[in-house]
Design a protein around this motif. Structure first.
Motif, PDB file in Angstrom:
ATOM      1  N   GLY A   1       0.802  -1.226   0.000  1.00  0.00           N
ATOM      2  CA  GLY A   1       0.000   0.000   0.000  1.00  0.00           C
ATOM      3  C   GLY A   1       0.828   1.266   0.000  1.00  0.00           C
ATOM      4  N   MET A   2       2.025   1.201   0.535  1.00  0.00           N
ATOM      5  CA  MET A   2       2.903   2.378   0.589  1.00  0.00           C
ATOM      6  C   MET A   2       3.243   2.890  -0.811  1.00  0.00           C
ATOM      7  N   TYR A   3       3.329   1.997  -1.778  1.00  0.00           N
ATOM      8  CA  TYR A   3       3.694   2.411  -3.127  1.00  0.00           C
ATOM      9  C   TYR A   3       2.658   3.361  -3.728  1.00  0.00           C
ATOM     10  N   PHE A   4       1.418   3.210  -3.332  1.00  0.00           N
ATOM     11  CA  PHE A   4       0.346   4.018  -3.906  1.00  0.00           C
ATOM     12  C   PHE A   4       0.195   5.375  -3.224  1.00  0.00           C
ATOM     13  N   ARG A   5       0.883   5.581  -2.134  1.00  0.00           N
ATOM     14  CA  ARG A   5       0.818   6.877  -1.451  1.00  0.00           C
ATOM     15  C   ARG A   5       1.525   7.969  -2.237  1.00  0.00           C
ATOM     16  N   ARG A   6       2.242   7.576  -3.272  1.00  0.00           N
ATOM     17  CA  ARG A   6       2.916   8.560  -4.125  1.00  0.00           C
ATOM     18  C   ARG A   6       1.926   9.328  -4.985  1.00  0.00           C
ATOM     19  N   GLY A   7       0.697   8.848  -5.094  1.00  0.00           N
ATOM     20  CA  GLY A   7      -0.292   9.523  -5.935  1.00  0.00           C
ATOM     21  C   GLY A   7      -0.131   9.131  -7.382  1.00  0.00           C
ATOM     22  N   LEU A   8       0.440   9.999  -8.176  1.00  0.00           N
ATOM     23  CA  LEU A   8       0.658   9.769  -9.608  1.00  0.00           C
ATOM     24  C   LEU A   8       2.103   9.328  -9.816  1.00  0.00           C
ATOM     25  N   PHE A   9       2.292   8.151 -10.443  1.00  0.00           N
ATOM     26  CA  PHE A   9       3.646   7.666 -10.664  1.00  0.00           C
ATOM     27  C   PHE A   9       3.682   6.731 -11.872  1.00  0.00           C
ATOM     28  N   ALA A  10       4.861   6.616 -12.455  1.00  0.00           N
ATOM     29  CA  ALA A  10       5.068   5.779 -13.641  1.00  0.00           C
ATOM     30  C   ALA A  10       5.364   4.341 -13.231  1.00  0.00           C
ATOM     31  N   VAL A  11       4.925   3.406 -14.083  1.00  0.00           N
ATOM     32  CA  VAL A  11       5.238   1.982 -13.902  1.00  0.00           C
ATOM     33  C   VAL A  11       5.695   1.435 -15.253  1.00  0.00           C
ATOM     34  N   GLY A  12       6.250   0.237 -15.213  1.00  0.00           N
ATOM     35  CA  GLY A  12       6.726  -0.399 -16.438  1.00  0.00           C
ATOM     36  C   GLY A  12       5.593  -0.927 -17.306  1.00  0.00           C
ATOM     37  N   ALA A  13       5.920  -1.162 -18.555  1.00  0.00           N
ATOM     38  CA  ALA A  13       4.932  -1.645 -19.526  1.00  0.00           C
ATOM     39  C   ALA A  13       4.339  -2.991 -19.127  1.00  0.00           C
ATOM     40  N   GLU A  14       5.155  -3.900 -18.602  1.00  0.00           N
ATOM     41  CA  GLU A  14       4.641  -5.225 -18.239  1.00  0.00           C
ATOM     42  C   GLU A  14       3.660  -5.138 -17.067  1.00  0.00           C
ATOM     43  N   ASP A  15       3.988  -4.344 -16.064  1.00  0.00           N
ATOM     44  CA  ASP A  15       3.054  -4.181 -14.945  1.00  0.00           C
ATOM     45  C   ASP A  15       1.750  -3.552 -15.424  1.00  0.00           C
ATOM     46  N   PHE A  16       1.867  -2.543 -16.280  1.00  0.00           N
ATOM     47  CA  PHE A  16       0.654  -1.885 -16.761  1.00  0.00           C
ATOM     48  C   PHE A  16      -0.192  -2.853 -17.581  1.00  0.00           C
ATOM     49  N   ALA A  17       0.453  -3.665 -18.405  1.00  0.00           N
ATOM     50  CA  ALA A  17      -0.284  -4.639 -19.214  1.00  0.00           C
ATOM     51  C   ALA A  17      -1.027  -5.642 -18.325  1.00  0.00           C
ATOM     52  N   ARG A  18      -0.409  -6.042 -17.214  1.00  0.00           N
ATOM     53  CA  ARG A  18      -1.085  -6.963 -16.272  1.00  0.00           C
ATOM     54  C   ARG A  18      -2.341  -6.309 -15.694  1.00  0.00           C
ATOM     55  N   ILE A  19      -2.211  -5.043 -15.306  1.00  0.00           N
ATOM     56  CA  ILE A  19      -3.349  -4.308 -14.740  1.00  0.00           C
ATOM     57  C   ILE A  19      -4.439  -4.155 -15.795  1.00  0.00           C
ATOM     58  N   ALA A  20      -4.053  -3.735 -16.995  1.00  0.00           N
ATOM     59  CA  ALA A  20      -5.020  -3.543 -18.077  1.00  0.00           C
ATOM     60  C   ALA A  20      -5.738  -4.861 -18.391  1.00  0.00           C
ATOM     61  N   ALA A  21      -5.013  -5.966 -18.441  1.00  0.00           N
ATOM     62  CA  ALA A  21      -5.635  -7.273 -18.722  1.00  0.00           C
ATOM     63  C   ALA A  21      -6.656  -7.619 -17.650  1.00  0.00           C
ATOM     64  N   ALA A  22      -6.341  -7.351 -16.390  1.00  0.00           N
ATOM     65  CA  ALA A  22      -7.294  -7.630 -15.312  1.00  0.00           C
ATOM     66  C   ALA A  22      -8.541  -6.765 -15.445  1.00  0.00           C
ATOM     67  N   MET A  23      -8.401  -5.605 -16.098  1.00  0.00           N
ATOM     68  CA  MET A  23      -9.533  -4.704 -16.316  1.00  0.00           C
ATOM     69  C   MET A  23     -10.247  -4.994 -17.630  1.00  0.00           C
ATOM     70  N   GLY A  24      -9.817  -6.044 -18.333  1.00  0.00           N
ATOM     71  CA  GLY A  24     -10.475  -6.438 -19.578  1.00  0.00           C
ATOM     72  C   GLY A  24      -9.967  -5.752 -20.805  1.00  0.00           C
ATOM     73  N   ILE A  25      -8.769  -5.175 -20.739  1.00  0.00           N
ATOM     74  CA  ILE A  25      -8.206  -4.447 -21.879  1.00  0.00           C
ATOM     75  C   ILE A  25      -6.903  -5.115 -22.307  1.00  0.00           C
ATOM     76  N   ALA A  26      -6.841  -5.539 -23.552  1.00  0.00           N
ATOM     77  CA  ALA A  26      -5.604  -6.104 -24.105  1.00  0.00           C
ATOM     78  C   ALA A  26      -4.837  -4.989 -24.798  1.00  0.00           C
ATOM     79  N   LEU A  27      -3.656  -4.713 -24.302  1.00  0.00           N
ATOM     80  CA  LEU A  27      -2.836  -3.674 -24.914  1.00  0.00           C
ATOM     81  C   LEU A  27      -2.091  -4.255 -26.108  1.00  0.00           C
ATOM     82  N   PRO A  28      -1.898  -3.447 -27.157  1.00  0.00           N
ATOM     83  CA  PRO A  28      -1.093  -3.931 -28.295  1.00  0.00           C
ATOM     84  C   PRO A  28       0.335  -4.160 -27.853  1.00  0.00           C
ATOM     85  N   SER A  29       0.977  -5.194 -28.377  1.00  0.00           N
ATOM     86  CA  SER A  29       2.372  -5.458 -27.982  1.00  0.00           C
ATOM     87  C   SER A  29       3.352  -4.828 -28.935  1.00  0.00           C
TER      88      SER A  29
END
Length: 141
Positions: free
Chosen positions: A113-141
């Motif tokens: 939870g501490m990581y999210f206290r930063r508010g707005l922050f950048a993450v890597g493409a692979e982590d974002f793709a995992r989040i997007a997939a869980a939300m039902g969105i397939a990102l182009p590779s």
């Protein structure tokens, strides 16, 4: 293209989706200036309402930055926050718990939870793709 997370209560995310914008850092423009047109942004909501809503812990929305620079709005005579325009994509909410073991930006899983206290922050493409997939969105590779 960069990938971003913004920590925002669900009620504020719903207003942002309805208005087609994002806001961060209590209305300051500093980090919003780092976002570029075309960057992808997902919202993590620790609570249902700000500041004392029920615990939620889900990703609640995802979109693409649709402008070139922050712009300022007047919400009240004394509050003029900065925003960015966002084109939101149809996405379902996704709880964070099943994703935690696989998110590389969270090095200390016990204190995730501490990581999210930063508010707005950048993450890597692979982590974002995992989040997007869980939300039902397939990102182009």
């Amino acid at each position: 293209m960069r990938y971003w997370l913004n920590t925002v209560s669900r009620d504020h995310v719903q207003r942002a989706v309805a208005g087609g914008f994002t806001q961060a850092d209590h209305g300051k423009a500093t980090r919003l200036r780092q976002l570029a047109r075309g960057d992808l942004l997902a919202f993590y909501s620790p609570r249902t309402h700000y500041p004392d809503g029920e615990p939620l812990r889900v990703f609640t929305a995802l979109g693409r930055i649709a402008d070139e620079a922050p712009f300022q709005v007047e919400m009240t005579p004394t509050f003029h926050p900065w925003r960015r325009k966002v084109e939101f994509l149809p996405a379902r909410e996704a709880p964070i718990a099943p994703l935690l073991p696989d998110l590389d930006f969270i090095a200390n899983k016990a204190a995730w939870g501490m990581y999210f206290r930063r508010g707005l922050f950048a993450v890597g493409a692979e982590d974002f793709a995992r989040i997007a997939a869980a939300m039902g969105i397939a990102l182009p590779s």
